[in-house]
Design a protein around this motif. Structure first.
Motif, mmCIF file in Angstrom:
data_model
loop_
_atom_site.group_PDB
_atom_site.id
_atom_site.type_symbol
_atom_site.label_atom_id
_atom_site.label_comp_id
_atom_site.label_asym_id
_atom_site.label_seq_id
_atom_site.Cartn_x
_atom_site.Cartn_y
_atom_site.Cartn_z
ATOM 1 N N CYS A 31 0.824 -1.202 0.000
ATOM 2 C CA CYS A 31 0.000 0.000 0.000
ATOM 3 C C CYS A 31 0.859 1.252 0.000
ATOM 4 O O CYS A 31 1.855 1.324 0.712
ATOM 5 N N VAL A 32 0.432 2.229 -0.768
ATOM 6 C CA VAL A 32 1.083 3.536 -0.758
ATOM 7 C C VAL A 32 0.388 4.392 0.304
ATOM 8 O O VAL A 32 -0.824 4.536 0.289
ATOM 9 N N GLY A 33 1.164 4.906 1.219
ATOM 10 C CA GLY A 33 0.628 5.786 2.255
ATOM 11 C C GLY A 33 0.344 5.064 3.557
ATOM 12 O O GLY A 33 0.242 3.848 3.606
ATOM 13 N N GLU A 84 3.718 -0.861 3.953
ATOM 14 C CA GLU A 84 3.342 0.526 3.697
ATOM 15 C C GLU A 84 4.507 1.257 3.052
ATOM 16 O O GLU A 84 5.618 1.257 3.597
ATOM 17 N N ASP A 141 4.243 7.810 0.334
ATOM 18 C CA ASP A 141 3.549 8.451 -0.775
ATOM 19 C C ASP A 141 4.212 9.793 -1.057
ATOM 20 O O ASP A 141 4.840 10.386 -0.196
ATOM 21 N N GLU A 142 4.070 10.241 -2.274
ATOM 22 C CA GLU A 142 4.627 11.515 -2.690
ATOM 23 C C GLU A 142 3.567 12.600 -2.510
ATOM 24 O O GLU A 142 2.388 12.368 -2.764
ATOM 25 N N THR A 148 1.476 15.589 -3.626
ATOM 26 C CA THR A 148 1.049 16.112 -4.911
ATOM 27 C C THR A 148 0.649 17.568 -4.751
ATOM 28 O O THR A 148 -0.277 17.870 -3.995
ATOM 29 N N LYS A 202 3.503 9.227 -9.983
ATOM 30 C CA LYS A 202 3.072 7.832 -10.120
ATOM 31 C C LYS A 202 4.259 6.917 -10.424
ATOM 32 O O LYS A 202 4.330 5.802 -9.903
ATOM 33 N N GLU A 236 6.259 6.471 -7.098
ATOM 34 C CA GLU A 236 5.560 5.531 -6.219
ATOM 35 C C GLU A 236 5.574 4.126 -6.820
ATOM 36 O O GLU A 236 5.735 3.130 -6.114
ATOM 37 N N GLY A 289 -1.435 4.895 -4.688
ATOM 38 C CA GLY A 289 -1.674 6.168 -4.014
ATOM 39 C C GLY A 289 -2.873 6.889 -4.593
ATOM 40 O O GLY A 289 -3.631 6.349 -5.402
ATOM 41 N N SER A 290 -3.033 8.129 -4.204
ATOM 42 C CA SER A 290 -4.216 8.902 -4.605
ATOM 43 C C SER A 290 -4.284 9.158 -6.110
ATOM 44 O O SER A 290 -5.359 9.404 -6.642
ATOM 45 N N HIS A 302 -7.911 5.616 -0.735
ATOM 46 C CA HIS A 302 -7.064 4.422 -0.695
ATOM 47 C C HIS A 302 -6.859 3.908 0.724
ATOM 48 O O HIS A 302 -6.615 2.723 0.920
#
Length: 159
Positions: A7-9, A37, A40-41, A43, A56, A59, A109-110, A134
């Motif tokens: 999972c991202v984040g 985990e 995440d970057e 944005t 993207k 990530e 991620g988002s 997410h």
């Protein structure tokens, strides 16, 4: 059977962590579960498409490093295949019968998943045409995996 949830984040909400912990505990009798985990970057607001694609890809590179080579990779993708709970259980059961002892589920991620991650995927799974946060999706996915194991074992729960 080993399951990895990549999972991202991070989960920030206490109620989501409580739900995730409950499903981790329940799944313990069926499989070995690892939750990975990844950072995440951030944005920027109104980021141009090129910046979003770069995020993207960044990530995505982290995700690809986390997927074990021998793992069957299922990514959550709004454009993926929609399955009922029974169909997901049947799909997972066929994987286990065919000797796939490690399944990795990936939640991006988002901004979604990079093309490279989508290309690595063995299967693209969609839960809906709707977009979900997410962080919430992590708990929903764990619940559906738990439901799948209950169905595979002919145990009551899924109705």
């Amino acid at each position: 059977m080993k399951l990895s949830l990549i999972c991202v984040g991070k989960i920030k909400e206490k109620y989501l962590n409580m739900g995730i912990d409950e499903y981790k505990k329940r799944l313990g009798r069926y499989c070995s579960l690892e939750i990975i985990e990844l950072a995440d970057e951030k944005t920027p607001d109104n980021a141009p498409a090129a910046v979003e694609e770069a995020i993207k890809r960044t990530e995505g590179a982290r995700i690809l490093k986390a997927i074990k080579e021998d793992s069957y990779c299922i990514v959550l993708d709004i454009k993926g295949n929609m399955l009922s709970s029974e169909e997901l259980a049947g799909y997972m059961e066929k994987l286990f019968i065919r000797g796939k002892s490690h399944i990795s589920f990936v939640i991006g991620g988002s901004l979604g998943l990079s093309d490279e991650v989508l290309e690595r995927a063995d299967f693209r799974l969609s839960f809906s045409k709707m977009t979900f946060p997410h962080q919430l999706m992590r708990m929903i996915l764990l619940e559906q995996i738990y439901r799948a194991f209950r169905i595979m074992n002919n145990e009551p729960y899924h109705k």
